[in-house]
Design a protein around this motif. Structure first.
Motif, mmCIF file in Angstrom:
data_model
loop_
_atom_site.group_PDB
_atom_site.id
_atom_site.type_symbol
_atom_site.label_atom_id
_atom_site.label_comp_id
_atom_site.label_asym_id
_atom_site.label_seq_id
_atom_site.Cartn_x
_atom_site.Cartn_y
_atom_site.Cartn_z
ATOM 1 N N GLN A 127 0.840 -1.193 0.000
ATOM 2 C CA GLN A 127 0.000 0.000 0.000
ATOM 3 C C GLN A 127 0.872 1.238 0.000
ATOM 4 O OE1 GLN A 127 -3.016 0.020 3.019
ATOM 5 N NE2 GLN A 127 -3.297 -2.182 2.916
ATOM 6 N N VAL A 128 0.273 2.321 -0.429
ATOM 7 C CA VAL A 128 0.959 3.605 -0.424
ATOM 8 C C VAL A 128 0.461 4.383 0.790
ATOM 9 C CG1 VAL A 128 1.308 5.754 -1.683
ATOM 10 C CG2 VAL A 128 1.185 3.583 -2.926
ATOM 11 N N HIS A 129 1.388 4.870 1.580
ATOM 12 C CA HIS A 129 1.064 5.663 2.764
ATOM 13 C C HIS A 129 1.840 6.971 2.729
ATOM 14 C CE1 HIS A 129 -0.061 1.619 4.245
ATOM 15 N NE2 HIS A 129 -1.023 2.314 4.821
ATOM 16 N N TYR A 130 1.592 7.764 3.714
ATOM 17 C CA TYR A 130 2.338 8.992 3.952
ATOM 18 C C TYR A 130 2.200 10.014 2.829
ATOM 19 C CZ TYR A 130 4.383 5.862 7.365
ATOM 20 O OH TYR A 130 4.560 4.952 8.366
ATOM 21 N N ILE A 131 0.971 10.204 2.364
ATOM 22 C CA ILE A 131 0.719 11.291 1.421
ATOM 23 C C ILE A 131 1.055 12.591 2.163
ATOM 24 C CG2 ILE A 131 -1.041 12.511 0.085
ATOM 25 C CD1 ILE A 131 -2.490 9.771 -0.132
#
Length: 94
Positions: free
Chosen positions: A32-36
């Motif tokens: 998953q992609v985090h830390y936008i």
């Protein structure tokens, strides 16, 4: 057992983070992609936060999270490691 972020420094690679994430998904690894960056969220934009944070953007471009959860088995961990190794062998450094 919350997040297992990894950072890939892509400045010398011909592949993007998106390619790596899609390759992992194709192998059924649920990264998953985090830390936008916070300043990109509309709420904070309305508060007058800066419109350019190069360090936050660089970090966001290089980080994704590997699966981690309490019921993850050693076999699950080995599968993730094997897939990462295979994908890493494909990534070319220029």
């Amino acid at each position: 057992y919350h997040l297992f972020p990894v950072r890939v420094q892509l400045e010398y690679s011909t592949f993007s983070k998106r390619w790596i994430v899609e390759a992992l998904h194709a192998e059924h690894i649920g990264v998953q992609v985090h830390y936008i960056p916070v300043y990109r969220h509309p709420f904070y934009q309305n508060l007058g936060y800066p419109s350019n944070c190069p360090n936050a953007d660089l970090f966001y471009e290089q980080v994704f999270s590997l699966p981690i959860f309490p019921t993850m088995t050693d076999d699950d961990v080995n599968e993730v490691a094997d897939v990462l190794q295979r994908i890493g062998a494909v990534i070319q450094i220029v």
